[in-house]
Design an enzyme around this catalytic site. Structure first.
Site, mmCIF file in Angstrom:
data_model
loop_
_atom_site.group_PDB
_atom_site.id
_atom_site.type_symbol
_atom_site.label_atom_id
_atom_site.label_comp_id
_atom_site.label_asym_id
_atom_site.label_seq_id
_atom_site.Cartn_x
_atom_site.Cartn_y
_atom_site.Cartn_z
ATOM 1 N N ASP A 17 0.878 -1.179 0.000
ATOM 2 C CA ASP A 17 0.000 0.000 0.000
ATOM 3 C C ASP A 17 0.909 1.221 0.000
ATOM 4 O O ASP A 17 2.113 1.113 0.266
ATOM 5 C CB ASP A 17 -0.898 -0.003 1.247
ATOM 6 N N TYR A 49 -0.692 8.223 -2.550
ATOM 7 C CA TYR A 49 -0.812 7.977 -3.986
ATOM 8 C C TYR A 49 -2.062 8.669 -4.559
ATOM 9 O O TYR A 49 -2.110 8.972 -5.741
ATOM 10 C CB TYR A 49 -0.937 6.471 -4.267
ATOM 11 N N GLY A 50 -3.050 8.888 -3.707
ATOM 12 C CA GLY A 50 -4.362 9.358 -4.154
ATOM 13 C C GLY A 50 -4.350 10.682 -4.899
ATOM 14 O O GLY A 50 -5.296 11.016 -5.604
ATOM 15 N N GLU A 159 -5.937 9.524 9.759
ATOM 16 C CA GLU A 159 -4.551 9.552 10.267
ATOM 17 C C GLU A 159 -4.429 10.431 11.515
ATOM 18 O O GLU A 159 -3.603 10.180 12.380
ATOM 19 C CB GLU A 159 -3.608 10.048 9.169
ATOM 20 N N CYS A 191 -11.278 2.707 -0.212
ATOM 21 C CA CYS A 191 -9.947 3.118 0.259
ATOM 22 C C CYS A 191 -9.698 2.377 1.563
ATOM 23 O O CYS A 191 -10.602 2.282 2.401
ATOM 24 C CB CYS A 191 -9.917 4.637 0.478
ATOM 25 N N THR A 192 -8.489 1.872 1.719
ATOM 26 C CA THR A 192 -8.213 1.032 2.898
ATOM 27 C C THR A 192 -8.203 1.824 4.210
ATOM 28 O O THR A 192 -8.175 1.233 5.284
ATOM 29 C CB THR A 192 -6.872 0.283 2.745
ATOM 30 N N HIS A 193 -8.218 3.153 4.129
ATOM 31 C CA HIS A 193 -8.335 3.953 5.358
ATOM 32 C C HIS A 193 -9.786 4.016 5.858
ATOM 33 O O HIS A 193 -10.033 4.225 7.036
ATOM 34 C CB HIS A 193 -7.889 5.398 5.109
#
Lengths: 286, 286
Positions: A17, A49-50, A159, A191-193
């Site tokens: 990731d 990356y987004g 975050e 999104c993995t977040h």
């Protein structure tokens, strides 16, 4: 099973990731497939990356895969939606190993689940701009109506550890209020977040909307496509975490995603020798 | 002035930042020193610096300076607070040219302005953790009390264009409410993105607190330390913008900082040949 095959199934599964969000997939992987050794690669030095261009994301993804390949992985999970949405065809062409991304499995689960035929997708700017979810859903069933929304503030909110405060609620309301009238019954957290915002998003959207995050469906797909290790392994050897940078809040944020303590983290020198997998130092988490 | 000197003063001024925030400094530079040619380098492919480790930030800063050096700049402005807070000693040791950072000038202005002897500093996590502002203020006057607050959400808020909405107000309130009782009379905006939040921050802090951003003091310091060009130059040649990536919202965000249209942008290939200043393509802004 031949001894060659036995040796092969014992090889680790590689997961990459752009940062630590992919650890939400690792968490599920460890829960469902406890006999698998996992090497996680978080490209923290180059996140997020987004907001990068397609070209830049593909370049980074190739380097990350090369690194994991050098670690002898038997399969690759691209646990970054921004990468999965643009780099899979290139990676599959270059690298000869099973590659599972987080998009296809989530799309299959969403298409199976929707009864209204109306699905919403949330993601970073890069993921939404790529149209990857939209295309994958339409390929499964072109009659399904898809509503896509880029939510750039979600990652920094998670975050910061602000998944459930008033600011998170207000941000969710701002991004998602237009969805309320769309009569969707499935919403993909692309999104993995985003799984960390699940409670707040569910509350805003109401109980009738099913939220789908990638972790469950991705691990299910992996288990179908890859030869699994049948022998139990010592849990202290089960997870190796490699990162390209080690910022201050790393451990705090990482453990929030992973759901438990991190034991050891290797920092990989990105500028000089990533492709050779040169390790610059070994750090223990605090 | 000798012809050698004349040739020297006509050389451009180099400015780098991790992204586009440094364009707030460029805006001021163009306003105050209209005869100067400026080369701006935005390391978009690797932003944000604010969450990177010190080592990683210094590495990036060295590469950015090397690139600008290859463009024959007569002086360098480090318009990135995260970089300025950790990389200046290294850059000054390696590169033989006048280097002006955004921290020292803002600190001098703040120390001159405060009457209460109580100053607050807002910045990214990396800037605040470095203690750079605190140390620089104490060096000027050790009796001054400094209050430092990391505000990680401010940059994504500005990039999203949410500088004045309810979410911005609530975020400002969350970060700054502890300052209300501290009786500060000067507040330093320690990040080149933050000037766009100035109105909302001023409103929250009240009129008695003087807000200082780096742009004005930095350009003033530059004018004192560097031989300036006396001859007028064509405005179309006055600004060259180079970036390491060209994401979707680039033009929109950049023009928000710069205060006018961008005419031409060069994208620099970071992974293959940054140090040689190889230019991969030339794009015009939309």
């Amino acid at each position: 099973m031949s001894s060659q095959n036995k040796k092969n199934v014992a090889r680790p599964i590689g997961v990459f990731d752009s940062g630590l969000g992919g650890l939400t997939v690792v968490k599920e992987l460890r829960r469902k497939l406890p006999n698998e050794k996992i090497i996680y690669f978080g490209d923290i030095a180059r996140l997020p990356y987004g907001i990068k261009s397609k070209k830049q994301i593909i370049e980074c993804s190739k380097e990350n895969t090369q690194f994991l390949k050098s670690k002898n992985v038997k399969a690759l999970v691209v646990a970054c939606n921004s990468s999965a949405s643009v780099s899979i065809p290139t990676l599959k062409k270059i690298f000869k190993l099973p590659i599972i991304d987080v998009i296809q499995p989530a799309v299959e689960a969403a298409v199976r689940t929707t009864q209204a035929g109306r699905i919403a997708v949330l993601g970073t700017q890069a993921t939404i701009d790529s149209g990857a979810y939209q295309k994958a859903i339409k390929k499964k069933d072109e009659k399904i109506k898809v509503f896509s929304i880029a939510c750039p503030l979600f990652v920094p909110l998670v975050e910061e550890g602000w998944a459930n405060n008033d600011i998170a609620k207000k941000t969710i309301e701002t991004y998602l209020s237009s969805l309320k009238s769309k009569k969707i019954d499935v919403l993909i957290l692309g999104c993995t977040h985003y799984p960390l915002l699940k409670t707040s998003i569910q509350k805003f959207m109401g109980d009738k909307v099913v939220l789908i995050d990638s972790a469950g469906p991705t691990v299910k797909t992996l288990a179908e496509k890859v030869l699994l290790n049948q022998k139990s392994i010592g849990s202290n050897k089960a997870l190796e975490i490699c990162v390209t940078d080690f910022p201050r809040n790393f451990v705090k944020i990482g453990e929030r995603f992973l759901g438990h303590k991190m034991e050891k983290v290797q920092v990989i020198q990105l500028s000089k020798g990533l492709l050779r997998g040169k390790e610059s130092m070994v750090l223990s988490s605090e």
